[in-house]
Scaffold this active site. Structure first.
Site, PDB file in Angstrom:
ATOM      1  N   TYR A   1      -3.778  15.227  10.292  1.00  0.00           N
ATOM      2  CA  TYR A   1      -4.193  13.912   9.774  1.00  0.00           C
ATOM      3  C   TYR A   1      -5.613  13.921   9.215  1.00  0.00           C
ATOM      4  CZ  TYR A   1      -0.802  12.743  13.515  1.00  0.00           C
ATOM      5  OH  TYR A   1       0.264  12.697  14.371  1.00  0.00           O
TER       6      TYR A   1
ATOM      7  N   GLU B   1       1.024  -2.850  23.547  1.00  0.00           N
ATOM      8  CA  GLU B   1       1.276  -1.504  24.061  1.00  0.00           C
ATOM      9  C   GLU B   1       0.303  -0.479  23.491  1.00  0.00           C
ATOM     10  OE1 GLU B   1       5.487  -1.415  23.342  1.00  0.00           O
ATOM     11  OE2 GLU B   1       5.199  -1.078  21.209  1.00  0.00           O
ATOM     12  N   PRO B   2      -0.943  -0.546  23.954  1.00  0.00           N
ATOM     13  CA  PRO B   2      -1.948   0.412  23.497  1.00  0.00           C
ATOM     14  C   PRO B   2      -1.743   1.802  24.104  1.00  0.00           C
ATOM     15  CG  PRO B   2      -2.842  -0.948  25.256  1.00  0.00           C
ATOM     16  CD  PRO B   2      -1.486  -1.520  24.927  1.00  0.00           C
ATOM     17  N   GLY B   3      -2.006   2.815  23.326  1.00  0.00           N
ATOM     18  CA  GLY B   3      -1.936   4.184  23.816  1.00  0.00           C
ATOM     19  C   GLY B   3      -3.302   4.842  23.670  1.00  0.00           C
ATOM     20  N   ARG B   4      -3.691   5.015  22.405  1.00  0.00           N
ATOM     21  CA  ARG B   4      -4.958   5.694  22.104  1.00  0.00           C
ATOM     22  C   ARG B   4      -6.148   5.035  22.799  1.00  0.00           C
ATOM     23  NH1 ARG B   4      -5.583   8.567  17.321  1.00  0.00           N
ATOM     24  NH2 ARG B   4      -3.847   7.354  16.468  1.00  0.00           N
TER      25      ARG B   4
ATOM     26  N   ARG C   1      -4.469  17.393  15.544  1.00  0.00           N
ATOM     27  CA  ARG C   1      -4.795  16.205  14.755  1.00  0.00           C
ATOM     28  C   ARG C   1      -5.654  16.490  13.519  1.00  0.00           C
ATOM     29  NH1 ARG C   1      -7.183  12.187  16.127  1.00  0.00           N
ATOM     30  NH2 ARG C   1      -5.776  10.736  15.130  1.00  0.00           N
TER      31      ARG C   1
ATOM     32  N   CYS D   1      -3.957  31.612  13.590  1.00  0.00           N
ATOM     33  CA  CYS D   1      -4.004  32.424  12.382  1.00  0.00           C
ATOM     34  C   CYS D   1      -3.683  31.607  11.149  1.00  0.00           C
ATOM     35  CB  CYS D   1      -3.034  33.592  12.526  1.00  0.00           C
ATOM     36  SG  CYS D   1      -3.595  34.712  13.785  1.00  0.00           S
TER      37      CYS D   1
HETATM   38  N1  LLP Z   1       3.905   1.259  20.195  1.00  0.00           N
HETATM   39  C1  LLP Z   1       4.664   1.959  19.350  1.00  0.00           C
HETATM   40  C2  LLP Z   1       6.021   1.500  19.038  1.00  0.00           C
HETATM   41  C3  LLP Z   1       4.161   3.128  18.772  1.00  0.00           C
HETATM   42  O1  LLP Z   1       4.910   3.809  17.934  1.00  0.00           O
HETATM   43  C4  LLP Z   1       2.861   3.568  19.106  1.00  0.00           C
HETATM   44  C5  LLP Z   1       2.310   4.781  18.526  1.00  0.00           C
HETATM   45  C6  LLP Z   1       2.115   2.811  20.015  1.00  0.00           C
HETATM   46  C7  LLP Z   1       2.664   1.647  20.522  1.00  0.00           C
HETATM   47  C8  LLP Z   1       0.743   3.195  20.456  1.00  0.00           C
HETATM   48  O2  LLP Z   1      -0.175   3.186  19.394  1.00  0.00           O
HETATM   49  P1  LLP Z   1      -1.725   3.484  19.663  1.00  0.00           P
HETATM   50  O3  LLP Z   1      -2.271   2.350  20.482  1.00  0.00           O
HETATM   51  O4  LLP Z   1      -1.812   4.751  20.401  1.00  0.00           O
HETATM   52  O5  LLP Z   1      -2.308   3.564  18.317  1.00  0.00           O
HETATM   53  N2  LLP Z   1      -0.025  11.062  16.639  1.00  0.00           N
HETATM   54  C9  LLP Z   1      -0.794  10.097  15.892  1.00  0.00           C
HETATM   55  C10 LLP Z   1      -0.555   8.696  16.371  1.00  0.00           C
HETATM   56  C11 LLP Z   1       0.905   8.293  16.341  1.00  0.00           C
HETATM   57  C12 LLP Z   1       1.149   6.935  16.919  1.00  0.00           C
HETATM   58  C13 LLP Z   1       2.601   6.751  17.151  1.00  0.00           C
HETATM   59  N3  LLP Z   1       2.955   5.502  17.708  1.00  0.00           N
HETATM   60  C14 LLP Z   1      -2.251  10.459  15.977  1.00  0.00           C
HETATM   61  O6  LLP Z   1      -2.575  11.470  16.602  1.00  0.00           O
HETATM   62  O7  LLP Z   1      -3.098   9.792  15.404  1.00  0.00           O
END
Ligand code: LLP
Length: 444
Positions: free
Chosen positions: A336, A292-295, A332, A363
């Site tokens: 972070y 489950e990729p997001g980024r 971000r 601000c």
């Molecule tokens: N699956 C689960 C259960 C997750 O909690 C996450 C991300 C993903 C998949 C997707 O992960 P990715 O492929 O995007 O790394 N806001 C933070 C990142 C938080 C990620 C939270 N969970 C940032 O801006 O770096």
């Protein structure tokens, strides 16, 4: 190689940055700044890379899910589903967005470390495909709610393998000291498997783990996969069969020119090899594998465009180049210490000649988008583009300082369309209600 090309973007012969074939300056003139621009072809290619690599390398059936939290808007849900992905969702809002994008509910995998009774009921009502159960509280509620509705919910248990990848602490999730999931190192995970197997309202399909985000090295993923598979083998005696194995997201992307993230195909190949080996070693049947990729789906496809305003040079100290966005639309860097790369969008091929701080307009002294931005000479009114802003910027944006959130546009074949309208000032007070004065105050 020119900097934009390093980030996968072209520059036209007059030095204009192109995003999805559209000139950044034209987009800024048409839609205003700050502006989030998504390269549609790039999002699609990222989806396809996962779908195809899983199809090729997974030991059996597979499913790629887009972790919608990275950028949960109707357009990205449409794109991911159109490219053959399901979606990871964590709230009623994300589920609703996916349904608005006409993603069928059974393609949704519902996460969350503290799902409320309302959320669980909603998930059952719309019929999400899987619940990823994070704790005993949720396990009990889901079992009861499903039974009350004469149903059995399909669940995975989220386990926490005790692995801490090298990434910012706030985005590590798989270690022992984590609010997420059932710890594999103690008795929790075993207890959860037994409870789930005994729960008449649940059908335990398998296990899930997610160890963190922006991970640039494959090794921690391999360790986590081995740990989860070894646990599945241990639980065989309790009658557990792992039909499904969800190994989460977390692959990093390039934010700085020197970052070398593994390509999704390489990552999936290496991970699946380990999965296959571990399954064989433990003589386990082949599960359906989910990632489950997001980024790595939307991150590098996004560029934010800003207009330069005030420039403050402090001799011998630093020059602050202020832009019309900031931590309200990209928190971000402040949260972070995330580091980004910028160019002047109309002189995108010009080599950098100075190091400045690219400051936001909130601000707060800490509202600096890039502390060390290497740019050519910058002037008021210049258009600056920041790369790799597709993930966790818009989705984490706020109205801090009562700034309206920017528009999001999708660029394809040289033209662009709005996929999220820019908020207006009126939007900002839409939910405000004037305080009714007390009778005493009225009498005064
Ligand atoms: N699956 C689960 C259960 C997750 O909690 C996450 C991300 C993903 C998949 C997707 O992960 P990715 O492929 O995007 O790394 N806001 C933070 C990142 C938080 C990620 C939270 N969970 C940032 O801006 O770096």
């Amino acid at each position: 190689m020119q900097l934009p090309q390093r980030f996968g973007f072209d520059v036209d012969p007059s030095g204009n940055l192109l995003i999805g074939g559209a000139a950044a300056a034209g987009l800024a003139a048409r839609f205003g700044t700050p502006l989030h621009v998504l390269d549609e072809a790039r999002v699609r290619a990222n989806c396809r890379a996962y779908v195809e690599a899983l199809r090729r390398y997974a030991p059996g059936p597979s499913r790629a899910l887009f972790a919608s939290k990275a950028l949960c808007i109707v357009a990205t849900c449409q794109l991911a589903y159109d490219e053959g992905m399901g979606l990871d969702v964590v709230s009623i809002g994300e589920i609703y967005t996916a349904l608005q994008a006409r993603v069928p509910a059974d393609a949704l995998v519902f996460h969350g470390s503290n799902k409320t009774p309302e959320e669980i009921a909603y998930g059952l009502e719309v019929g999400v495909g899987r619940f990823v159960v994070d704790n005993e509280y949720e396990l009990g509620l889901l079992d009861r709610f499903a039974r009350e509705r004469g149903r059995r919910a399909d669940v995975l248990l989220r386990v926490t393998p005790g692995i801490e990848p090298h990434t910012h602490r706030a985005i590590q999730t798989g270690g022992v000291d984590s609010k997420f999931g059932f710890g594999l190192l103690g008795p929790d995970a075993e207890r959860a498997v037994r409870l789930a197997l005994d729960a008449p309202g649940l059908r335990l399909r398998g296990l899930h783990c997610h160890i963190g985000s922006q991970i640039l090295d494959v090794e921690p993923f391999l360790l986590a996969a081995r740990a989860v598979i070894a646990f599945a083998a241990e639980m065989r005696g309790a009658g557990f069969v792992m039909d499904e194995l969800n190994l989460g997201g977390g692959l990093g992307i390039r934010y700085r020119p020197e970052h070398e993230p593994p390509a999704p195909a390489v990552f999936v190949h290496d991970l699946m090899e380990t999965v296959r080996d571990s399954l064989a070693r433990h003589r386990l049947p082949t599960p359906t594998v989910y990632l489950e990729p997001g980024r790595s789906i939307v991150g590098d496809a996004g560029v934010t465009l800003y207009t330069v305003g005030a420039i403050k040079a402090i001799p011998g100290v630093r020059t602050y180049v202020s832009v019309d966005g900031g931590m309200y639309e990209n928190p971000r860097p402040a949260l972070y210490d995330a580091r980004y790369t910028a160019v002047v969008a109309t002189r995108a091929a010009e080599p950098p000649s100075r190091r400045v701080a690219l400051a936001g307009r909130c601000c707060e002294s800490g509202d600096v988008l890039i502390w060390e931005a290497d740019l050519p000479e910058v002037r008021e009114g210049d258009l600056v583009a920041v790369f790799s802003t597709g993930a966790y910027t818009y989705s984490m944006a706020s109205n801090y300082n009562r700034y309206p959130r920017p528009a999001v546009v999708c660029a394809r074949d040289g033209s662009a369309q709005i996929v999220v309208e820019r908020e207006t000032t009126a939007d900002l007070v839409r939910h405000d209600r004037p305080l009714v004065p007390s009778p005493a105050a009225r009498a005064r």
